[in-house]
Enzyme design. Sequence first.
Site, PDB file in Angstrom:
ATOM      1  N   GLU A  47      61.643 -21.601 -83.838  1.00  0.00           N
ATOM      2  CA  GLU A  47      60.475 -21.955 -83.039  1.00  0.00           C
ATOM      3  C   GLU A  47      60.604 -23.382 -82.548  1.00  0.00           C
ATOM      4  O   GLU A  47      60.838 -24.302 -83.341  1.00  0.00           O
ATOM      5  CB  GLU A  47      59.189 -21.851 -83.871  1.00  0.00           C
ATOM      6  CG  GLU A  47      58.677 -20.453 -84.095  1.00  0.00           C
ATOM      7  CD  GLU A  47      57.265 -20.458 -84.669  1.00  0.00           C
ATOM      8  OE1 GLU A  47      56.586 -19.437 -84.523  1.00  0.00           O
ATOM      9  OE2 GLU A  47      56.848 -21.467 -85.276  1.00  0.00           O
ATOM     10  N   CYS A  48      60.440 -23.590 -81.249  1.00  0.00           N
ATOM     11  CA  CYS A  48      60.406 -24.917 -80.640  1.00  0.00           C
ATOM     12  C   CYS A  48      61.633 -25.737 -81.059  1.00  0.00           C
ATOM     13  O   CYS A  48      62.732 -25.496 -80.569  1.00  0.00           O
ATOM     14  CB  CYS A  48      59.098 -25.626 -80.984  1.00  0.00           C
ATOM     15  SG  CYS A  48      58.699 -26.968 -79.845  1.00  0.00           S
TER      16      CYS A  48
END
Length: 437
Positions: free
Chosen positions: A328-329
Amino acid sequence: MTARALIIGAPRSGSGKTSVTIGLLRAFARRGVKVRGIKTGPDYIDSGFHEAATRLPGLNLDSWAMAPDLLRHLAREQAEDAELLLIESAMGLFDGIVTEPNRSGAASDLARLFGLPVLLVLDVSGQSQTAAAVACGFIHYDPAVKIAACILNRAGSERHRKLSGDAIEALGLPVVGTVLRDPTLILPERHLGLVQASEHPEMDAHIERLADAMERSLDLDAILAAAKPFDLPPGSPDRALPPPGQRIALAWDAAFTFLYPHIQREWRASGAEIVPFSPLADEAPPRDCDVCWLPGGYPELHAGKLAAAENFKAGLARFAAAKPVHGECGGYMVLGETLEDADGITHVMAGLLSHRTSFAKRRMNLGYRQAKLLAACPIGQTDETIRGHEFHYASVVSRGTDEPVATIADGTAREIGPSGGRRDLVSGTFFHAIARG
C-alpha cells in the site's frame, strides 16, 4: 459500558486540536483516569500520538469509509475498560464530503451518531470578541451537534483572554480554560503532516510539557463533567477487512508504519497472527507466513537503505514466487522497479512490479477512494468494493506493463480510472484500504 466520551473539534486544521488532545490525554492519565484517544478521518499519525500519550492503543473512526455498524463495533471495543474517550476531529468539525447523511467523514457525523457533545478549541490569535461570533456559529449551525464548552488557544495575554472569553460566555457557552501562545508546544511537521510519535527523539518529554500546559491552563474537572456517558448499541465487524491469511508477515519499521490500528485489531480478533519484520534491518518476510503486507510510510526517506537491503529484496522475491504480497502506498513504491528520492537520486527497489515512482516530481494526491477490485488480492475479492483513501506526494513516472489492481472512484463516486499494478501473486496500489464498501 462505563466510559464517558467527548469530541474535541475546531473551526479548521491548525487550531491546536492535536496538541490540546495529547496534553489532555496525558493530564487525565496522570490523574489515574483510564483514558483513550480516537482520531476521526483518515489519519495514521495522530492515533500514534494518542497511544504515546496514554500508552494504550489508539483508533481511527471514519464515517465515510466505515458503515455505522462498524463504527459502533470499533467504538465499543475502544471503550472497553476505559473511563474516558477523547475523540479528536480531523480538519474542521463539520468538514467532510457531500454525500448521504452521516457518511461525510466529518467528526460532526460521530457527534450525531453517538449523541456526543463537542469541546470546541478556538485559536483566538489575531482576534478577540470576534471569537464569540465564531462560537455562535458553531452553537447554532446544527441543532443535532451540541457544543458543550470551549477552550481558547494561543491567547496573547490575560487581557486578550478576558476579551475573548467574556464575549463567548455571554452567549451561554462555558469557557473551560485558555492556553497562552507558546511556540514550544508546537509539534514538528513534514510533508504528510506531523512527524510520527515514534520518530520524535524527545516525544515523552514533549507530551509531559503539553500535559503541564493543560493542567495549568484548563479546568479538567469541568472537561470531565462535559463528557457524556458512552452508551452505544452493539455494532458489527461484518464490514471490516478480513485477514488476508492466517499468518501475516507485516513490514514494520521507520519506513513502513501506516496500517490502521483497527485493521490489525480485527485481523487478530479473527484469529490471524501478525509477524512483523524489518526491511530496514535487511530482514526478509518469514517463509512460514501465508501472506506478506507492505504498508505505507516514508520509504522515500530511507530509499538508499532499502535499495541496499539485498536479503530483504531476495527474500521478498522468494516469498512472492509462492505466496501473495501486497503493498500500500509506500509499500507499492518499494514493490516497483525504482524510486527517485527528493534529491533526484534513483534507487533500485524490489522489481516485483514494473512501475517506477518519484518523490522528486511532487504532486499531492489526496481524497477518499472507492476501489472496485479487478482481481482477488489480499485486500478483497474480484468485483468487491473497498473504501479507503489516498494521501501521497509521490508520482508514478512510468506505469509499466502490469495489469491494474482496481478501478477507483472518489468519495462521491466520480470515476478516476485504473489504479495500481498486479503480476502473478504480487499486487500494490497507492490506495489505503480502510473497510469493505
